[in-house]
Design an enzyme around this catalytic site. Structure first.
Site, PDB file in Angstrom:
ATOM      1  N   HIS A   6       0.723  -1.129   0.156  1.00 19.87           N
ATOM      2  CA  HIS A   6       0.059   0.117  -0.018  1.00 19.87           C
ATOM      3  C   HIS A   6       0.758   1.274   0.049  1.00 19.87           C
ATOM      4  CE1 HIS A   6      -3.083  -2.805   0.587  1.00 19.87           C
ATOM      5  NE2 HIS A   6      -3.067  -3.009   2.075  1.00 19.87           N
ATOM      6  N   LYS A  34      -0.264  -0.448  14.050  1.00 19.22           N
ATOM      7  CA  LYS A  34      -1.601  -0.670  14.475  1.00 19.22           C
ATOM      8  C   LYS A  34      -1.708  -0.174  15.955  1.00 19.22           C
ATOM      9  CE  LYS A  34      -2.753  -4.020  11.429  1.00 19.22           C
ATOM     10  NZ  LYS A  34      -3.965  -3.847  10.595  1.00 19.22           N
TER      11      LYS A  34
HETATM   12  C1  BG6 Z   1      -4.963  -4.604   4.633  1.00 20.09           C
HETATM   13  C2  BG6 Z   1      -4.190  -4.943   5.695  1.00 20.09           C
HETATM   14  O1  BG6 Z   1      -4.304  -4.728   3.362  1.00 20.09           O
HETATM   15  O2  BG6 Z   1      -5.317  -3.121   4.854  1.00 20.09           O
HETATM   16  C3  BG6 Z   1      -4.689  -4.740   6.897  1.00 20.09           C
HETATM   17  O3  BG6 Z   1      -3.877  -6.358   5.519  1.00 20.09           O
HETATM   18  C4  BG6 Z   1      -5.307  -3.119   7.215  1.00 20.09           C
HETATM   19  O4  BG6 Z   1      -4.002  -5.162   8.025  1.00 20.09           O
HETATM   20  C5  BG6 Z   1      -5.767  -2.847   5.893  1.00 20.09           C
HETATM   21  O5  BG6 Z   1      -5.875  -3.300   8.234  1.00 20.09           O
HETATM   22  C6  BG6 Z   1      -5.988  -1.426   5.957  1.00 20.09           C
HETATM   23  O6  BG6 Z   1      -7.056  -1.061   4.825  1.00 20.09           O
HETATM   24  P1  BG6 Z   1      -7.766   0.462   4.968  1.00 20.09           P
HETATM   25  O7  BG6 Z   1      -8.549   0.368   3.724  1.00 20.09           O
HETATM   26  O8  BG6 Z   1      -8.726   0.379   6.289  1.00 20.09           O
HETATM   27  O9  BG6 Z   1      -7.103   1.262   4.985  1.00 20.09           O
END
Ligand code: BG6
Length: 513
Positions: free
Chosen positions: A264, A364
């Site tokens: 991401h 987290k």
């Molecule tokens: C996921 C992760 O890809 O993205 C998670 O595995 C994380 O750990 C999540 O919580 C976060 O996504 P978003 O869309 O809530 O920012």
């Protein structure tokens, strides 16, 4: 700056959505799992509600649960009602949608399951002209990715034949390090070509992430200052207040670097730092993104300490409520070495960005959920005002709020009304909610639709994924080998003190969110 959108000037990425995909069957592996319930089925229902799916559509779910079609439909109705964000389901639309849902109990390692699937697909095709197109969605544990791809190939289900397509959508994580990702890619690639393979990174489906491209490339005023001469540094933050929820088992094998940074954050970083693509098409965009990633030096084990900090949360408070420490979460080893926080300092060694650091952080159990990109500009080169007048001002700052409170703000200096020159920071703020008066679509809606349409622009190409792993591979190996300083930040704090030290070494500070 808050106002209505201007249809004349809007560079409408969503315009392509007016195309309806060709009839197809979506096959979901892992149909009883969390992802299907929480994201895929609500997204598909929402597409049906907006009449963006063709009527000749079927969805076949496969998982180990011993359900029949009706039980699957009922399970999915509950899932959509619970997670779809609708007060009530539209009874007519749901009925029509549910008629298109089918189910096969299957063990993914059993070749017979794929014969059964082929039979079901042929039956659907015979009964509904045009259902020869297949989109296979792998919403399973990653260990099954190559297994399923190979079985699909052996069952003759993977080839693009005549006028029909076969595509495979693969969830993250795509491998757990460089070598495993390469092996996975080879195994999947032996069956499905790159053109057929859609690697999901749901961040690319977020409206605000796509808006990064529009902000940069549909406006003339940002690009001239979007470089080392004007930008002091960039901060990218993906902060979550949640812990690992019910995913402790997965997360403990992964950690934040694999879970968020390699995919991401690197995707967002490459959109922030890339050169303007000539066109908004898959190849042009991917070519520019991968060039950025190639300009980021790989992190060797010996330099790991200088550029990266990891953390693991201990018990603390979130929103005033006590929460347990990471090692006491369900599914997590009591001596876990997984990091739940990462801070990094990267450079993009090219003409545009040389000398402008990119600071990344994710964690987290941080105090709040906030994902943003902050572009911190250099101070004005000369201030003609008395020093006392400008004491409290800070350089210009452009913040792209990806979530929540989606929007963009620009900080600048203004004169405080009065007889003398007093200068203070103010900001112009654009908010999606008040400007467009409609909620953004869920990332999965956009990505499922694009996969059906055959548009891979918002998916990760293999060379990007591979380069992401190359950058962090040395760091991963080092962190896997050396025990973590356990529980070094309290839940509800902004991470370990080492993260502050990392950025302060450069005379800078993390933004307070
Ligand atoms: C996921 C992760 O890809 O993205 C998670 O595995 C994380 O750990 C999540 O919580 C976060 O996504 P978003 O869309 O809530 O920012």
């Amino acid at each position: 700056m808050t106002g209505q959108s201007d249809p004349q000037t809007a560079f409408d990425l969503g315009a392509r959505l007016s195309r309806t995909p060709a009839p197809a069957t979506i096959v979901i592996f892992g149909a009883s799992g969390d992802l299907t319930r929480r994201k895929l089925m609500p997204a598909l229902y929402s597409l049906a509600l907006q009449q963006l799916l063709p009527p000749e559509m079927a969805i076949v779910g496969l998982s180990q649960s011993e359900w029949d079609d009706d039980q699957f439909r009922e399970q999915m109705r509950v899932a959509v009602a619970t997670h779809g964000g609708h007060d009530t389901l539209d009874a007519d639309i749901w009925r029509a949608f549910a008629r298109r849902l089918f189910y096969l109990p299957a063990s993914f390692e059993d070749p017979d399951a794929y014969d059964g699937l082929r039979g079901r697909l042929e039956h659907l095709r015979r009964n509904d002209a045009g259902l020869g197109n297949r989109l296979f969605y792998l919403a399973t544990s990653p260990t099954y990715f190559p297994v399923i791809a190979e079985h699909l190939g052996a069952a003759g289900l993977s080839s693009d034949e005549d006028d029909t397509f076969a595509r495979i959508v693969i969830e993250k994580p795509f491998g757990r390090d460089l070598s495993s990702a390469r092996i996975l890619n080879e195994r999947v690639g032996a069956v499905f070509g790159e053109r057929q393979t859609y690697r999901i990174d749901h961040y690319l489906g977020k409206e605000t992430v796509q808006n990064l491209l529009v902000l940069r490339f549909a406006n003339a005023i940002f690009e001239p200052v979007w470089n080392r001469r004007y930008v002091d540094h960039v901060q990218i933050t993906v902060a979550e207040d949640l812990g690992v929820e019910n995913r402790g088992g997965y997360y403990d094998q992964s950690g934040a670097l694999r879970d968020i940074v390699q995919n991401h954050i690197f995707q967002v970083l490459s959109l922030v730092a890339m050169e303007p693509p000539a066109r908004f098409d898959s190849r042009s965009v991917h070519d520019e993104k991968v060039k950025v990633l190639r300009a980021i030096p790989e992190i060797s084990a010996e330099h790991a300490h200088d550029v990266a900090v990891r953390g693991q949360y201990r018990a603390g408070y979130i929103g005033g409520q006590p929460v347990v420490g990471y090692r006491s979460e369900r599914g997590v080893a009591p001596d876990s070495n997984a990091e739940t926080f990462v801070a990094m300092r990267l450079t993009v060694d090219n003409w545009r960005w040389a000398g402008t650091p990119f600071y990344l952080r994710t964690g987290k159990r941080l105090p709040r959920r906030a994902t943003e990109v902050a572009i911190q500009f250099k101070p004005a080169p000369h201030m003609p005002f008395a020093p006392t007048a400008v004491e409290t001002t800070a350089p210009n700052l452009l913040v792209l709020r990806i979530q929540p409170d989606e929007g963009t703000s620009l900080r600048f200096s203004a004169k405080v009304p009065g007889p003398q020159v007093d200068i203070r920071n103010v900001s112009m703020d654009f908010q999606y909610g008040s400007s467009f008066l409609k909620p953004s679509a869920e990332a999965y809606e956009r990505l499922l639709l694009d996969a059906l349409l055959g548009d891979s622009t918002l998916f990760a190409r293999w060379d990007e994924v591979e380069r992401g792993w190359e950058i962090v591979d040395g760091l991963l190996a080092h962190w896997d080998a050396v025990p973590i300083a356990a529980l070094n930040y309290a839940a509800g704090s902004w991470g370990p003190t080492g993260a502050d030290a990392l950025i302060r070494r450069d005379g800078r500070e993390w933004r307070r969110l």
